[in-house]
Design a protein around this motif. Structure first.
Motif, mmCIF file in Angstrom:
data_model
loop_
_atom_site.group_PDB
_atom_site.id
_atom_site.type_symbol
_atom_site.label_atom_id
_atom_site.label_comp_id
_atom_site.label_asym_id
_atom_site.label_seq_id
_atom_site.Cartn_x
_atom_site.Cartn_y
_atom_site.Cartn_z
ATOM 1 N N VAL A 152 0.845 -1.202 0.000
ATOM 2 C CA VAL A 152 0.000 0.000 0.000
ATOM 3 C C VAL A 152 0.878 1.250 0.000
ATOM 4 N N LEU A 153 1.958 1.211 0.784
ATOM 5 C CA LEU A 153 2.855 2.356 0.864
ATOM 6 C C LEU A 153 3.537 2.614 -0.478
ATOM 7 N N ASN A 154 3.902 1.553 -1.181
ATOM 8 C CA ASN A 154 4.494 1.722 -2.520
ATOM 9 C C ASN A 154 3.512 2.398 -3.468
ATOM 10 N N ASP A 155 2.231 2.016 -3.347
ATOM 11 C CA ASP A 155 1.202 2.643 -4.189
ATOM 12 C C ASP A 155 1.080 4.132 -3.853
ATOM 13 N N ALA A 156 1.136 4.453 -2.550
ATOM 14 C CA ALA A 156 1.043 5.857 -2.139
ATOM 15 C C ALA A 156 2.246 6.650 -2.647
ATOM 16 N N GLU A 157 3.422 6.039 -2.569
ATOM 17 C CA GLU A 157 4.636 6.712 -3.032
ATOM 18 C C GLU A 157 4.579 6.956 -4.538
ATOM 19 N N LEU A 158 4.048 5.985 -5.281
ATOM 20 C CA LEU A 158 3.933 6.130 -6.734
ATOM 21 C C LEU A 158 2.972 7.253 -7.095
ATOM 22 N N LYS A 212 3.559 10.813 -9.054
ATOM 23 C CA LYS A 212 2.747 11.205 -10.209
ATOM 24 C C LYS A 212 2.137 12.586 -10.007
ATOM 25 N N ALA A 213 1.837 12.901 -8.737
ATOM 26 C CA ALA A 213 1.228 14.210 -8.455
ATOM 27 C C ALA A 213 2.157 15.346 -8.848
ATOM 28 N N LYS A 214 3.450 15.117 -8.771
ATOM 29 C CA LYS A 214 4.424 16.169 -9.125
ATOM 30 C C LYS A 214 4.696 16.219 -10.626
ATOM 31 N N LEU A 215 4.504 15.069 -11.283
ATOM 32 C CA LEU A 215 4.878 14.987 -12.693
ATOM 33 C C LEU A 215 3.695 15.124 -13.638
ATOM 34 N N SER A 216 2.510 15.016 -13.109
ATOM 35 C CA SER A 216 1.319 15.019 -13.961
ATOM 36 C C SER A 216 0.541 16.321 -13.791
ATOM 37 N N GLY A 217 -0.245 16.619 -14.803
ATOM 38 C CA GLY A 217 -1.122 17.782 -14.701
ATOM 39 C C GLY A 217 -2.339 17.503 -13.835
ATOM 40 N N ARG A 218 -2.474 16.275 -13.381
ATOM 41 C CA ARG A 218 -3.619 15.904 -12.528
ATOM 42 C C ARG A 218 -3.128 15.690 -11.098
ATOM 43 N N GLY A 219 -2.395 16.679 -10.628
ATOM 44 C CA GLY A 219 -1.782 16.563 -9.302
ATOM 45 C C GLY A 219 -2.769 16.287 -8.192
ATOM 46 N N SER A 220 -3.895 17.008 -8.179
ATOM 47 C CA SER A 220 -4.864 16.847 -7.092
ATOM 48 C C SER A 220 -5.456 15.436 -7.100
#
Length: 237
Positions: free
Chosen positions: A40-46, A50-58
């Motif tokens: 679960v933690l790996n999923d949260a980290e991923l 993505k929040a920093k690299l994608s335009g769909r941060g929120s």
């Protein structure tokens, strides 16, 4: 060593085996729970990345928050498991102590009893040593689990708006869960050794109780011979 003492010592050995077996089951539960929490933690980290690299941060921050919610659920289960683990380890330790206290003063003048005690004592000593070794490892795992639990609680809805706070919580929880995972794997090896020795001890204890019952049965079948009574006198002529 009386038959009652023999039976009591065997009962204590059986109790130790059961307690170690339950401890082993709890260790397996801890392994599964920590493994699930790490996934679960790996999923949260991923999703945090993505929040920093994608335009769909929120969107990804919200997904990371959901993962951390599941992480809290997993972490909430672990303190109860570690508590149960200590209950079983302490019970095993006490049972080993009780069995050894009954075996130590045994009268080994009977070669059968001497052989039985000689077989049982070394296996029982290994169980005691392994349980003693398991306790500090379990304590260390419990501390890492608690720190990971606290890290998972630190992430609030407001905290998700701060990527640095989110990343710090993920990193802390991951580090502590990784340590807990290592501790529990080591603990599993120790408890496995204890369980193997406990099974061997219980097998020998079963033989001891069977022999004790057989001796009791033989004694019951062989009545103590009564003194020979004089026969009737022949009348004199």
């Amino acid at each position: 060593m009386t038959t009652d003492t023999t039976m009591s010592a065997a009962d204590a050995v059986f109790e130790a085996e059961q307690a170690v077996g339950r401890a082993r089951w709890v260790v397996e539960e801890l392994k599964e729970t920590i493994g699930s929490a790490l996934r679960v933690l790996n999923d949260a980290e991923l999703d945090s990345a993505k929040a920093k690299l994608s335009g769909r941060g929120s969107f990804y921050l919200e997904a990371a928050g959901e993962h951390l919610g599941r992480l809290r659920t997993r972490c909430n289960e672990m303190p109860d498991l570690t508590h149960d683990l200590f209950v079983h380890l302490n019970r095993a330790s006490q049972s080993v102590t009780d069995a050894r206290a009954l075996l130590d003063p045994a009268d080994t003048s009977d070669p059968v009893i001497a052989s039985e005690v000689a077989q049982l004592k070394p296996h029982l000593a290994v169980v005691g040593e392994m349980v003693t070794l398991a306790k500090p490892v379990a304590q260390l795992a419990a501390q890492h689990v608690e720190t990971a639990h606290q890290a998972s609680q630190d992430v609030t809805a407001m905290g998700l708006l701060e990527p640095v706070s989110l990343e710090r919580s993920i990193a802390t929880a991951g580090k502590e869960l990784g340590r807990a995972d290592e501790d529990v794997r080591l603990l599993g090896n120790v408890v496995d050794h204890a369980a193997a020795s406990a099974r061997e001890s219980a097998g020998i204890a079963s033989e001891i109780t069977d022999n004790a019952r057989r001796r009791m049965s033989e004694q019951a079948r062989d009545p103590i011979p009564s003194p020979t009574l004089p026969g009737p006198r022949t009348p004199g002529r």
